[in-house]
Motif scaffolding. Structure first.
Motif, PDB file in Angstrom:
ATOM      1  N   ILE A 125      11.145  -0.195 -11.032  1.00 22.41           N
ATOM      2  CA  ILE A 125      11.282  -0.338  -9.575  1.00 22.41           C
ATOM      3  C   ILE A 125      11.875   0.933  -8.978  1.00 22.41           C
ATOM      4  O   ILE A 125      11.400   1.425  -7.947  1.00 22.41           O
ATOM      5  CB  ILE A 125      12.143  -1.564  -9.211  1.00 22.41           C
ATOM      6  CG1 ILE A 125      11.435  -2.848  -9.625  1.00 22.41           C
ATOM      7  CG2 ILE A 125      12.472  -1.579  -7.728  1.00 22.41           C
ATOM      8  CD1 ILE A 125      10.139  -3.138  -8.913  1.00 22.41           C
ATOM      9  N   LYS A 126      12.881   1.495  -9.607  1.00 22.29           N
ATOM     10  CA  LYS A 126      13.472   2.741  -9.113  1.00 22.29           C
ATOM     11  C   LYS A 126      12.447   3.869  -9.114  1.00 22.29           C
ATOM     12  O   LYS A 126      12.375   4.661  -8.186  1.00 22.29           O
ATOM     13  CB  LYS A 126      14.680   3.139  -9.967  1.00 22.29           C
ATOM     14  CG  LYS A 126      15.887   2.282  -9.752  1.00 22.29           C
ATOM     15  CD  LYS A 126      17.011   2.697 -10.678  1.00 22.29           C
ATOM     16  CE  LYS A 126      18.143   1.681 -10.622  1.00 22.29           C
ATOM     17  NZ  LYS A 126      19.179   1.974 -11.610  1.00 22.29           N
TER      18      LYS A 126
ATOM     19  N   GLN B 166       9.520   3.017  -6.295  1.00 22.63           N
ATOM     20  CA  GLN B 166       9.920   2.365  -5.050  1.00 22.63           C
ATOM     21  C   GLN B 166       9.241   2.922  -3.797  1.00 22.63           C
ATOM     22  O   GLN B 166       9.009   2.191  -2.844  1.00 22.63           O
ATOM     23  CB  GLN B 166      11.433   2.391  -4.890  1.00 22.63           C
ATOM     24  CG  GLN B 166      12.043   3.754  -4.761  1.00 22.63           C
ATOM     25  CD  GLN B 166      13.553   3.698  -4.771  1.00 22.63           C
ATOM     26  OE1 GLN B 166      14.149   2.644  -4.570  1.00 22.63           O
ATOM     27  NE2 GLN B 166      14.183   4.822  -5.005  1.00 22.63           N
TER      28      GLN B 166
ATOM     29  N   HIS C 162       2.003  -2.872  -6.962  1.00 24.67           N
ATOM     30  CA  HIS C 162       2.049  -1.432  -7.185  1.00 24.67           C
ATOM     31  C   HIS C 162       0.772  -1.017  -7.889  1.00 24.67           C
ATOM     32  O   HIS C 162       0.347  -1.633  -8.864  1.00 24.67           O
ATOM     33  CB  HIS C 162       3.254  -1.038  -8.040  1.00 24.67           C
ATOM     34  CG  HIS C 162       3.245   0.417  -8.380  1.00 24.67           C
ATOM     35  ND1 HIS C 162       2.788   0.886  -9.591  1.00 24.67           N
ATOM     36  CD2 HIS C 162       3.593   1.497  -7.660  1.00 24.67           C
ATOM     37  CE1 HIS C 162       2.870   2.208  -9.595  1.00 24.67           C
ATOM     38  NE2 HIS C 162       3.350   2.593  -8.430  1.00 24.67           N
TER      39      HIS C 162
END
Length: 111
Positions: A15-16, A19, A36
């Motif tokens: 996620i980081k 993002q 994504h």
């Protein structure tokens, strides 16, 4: 074998990393999932993740999103990986994906 702690750590790191290109799926103002995907090269688009929380699964939300992605990228080869136990394999096959390779835990599918 599935390791919950390891998967949560992997997911948090993921996620980081993505993002800025992550899309939140909302229904009536509530965040119910995420999507994504990214262009791998000039002719291949990778569907990285599509996640819909369990209480909203089975309502066509994931199908709608995937059909939009396929339509938007119709001139590109589409690529994804899916856990072998994931029931979404049926959806992917229905949308024209087929298994082209596999690992011990995943199928690699293309359209």
């Amino acid at each position: 074998a599935w390791n919950e702690e390891q998967q949560r750590s992997f997911f948090a790191d993921f996620i980081k990393k993505v993002q800025d290109s992550l899309l939140i799926i909302e229904h009536e103002g509530e965040a119910i999932g995420l999507y994504h995907g990214n262009l791998m090269n000039h002719n291949t688009y990778e569907i990285g993740n599509i996640i819909v929380i369990p209480s909203y699964q089975g309502n066509g939300i994931g199908s709608d999103i995937l059909m939009q992605v396929i339509q938007k990228n119709s001139r590109l080869k589409m690529h994804l990986q899916v856990f072998k136990e994931n029931p979404a394999i049926t959806l992917y096959k229905r949308l024209g994906f087929s298994v082209v390779d596999e690992t011990q835990t995943h199928y690699i599918m293309e359209r």
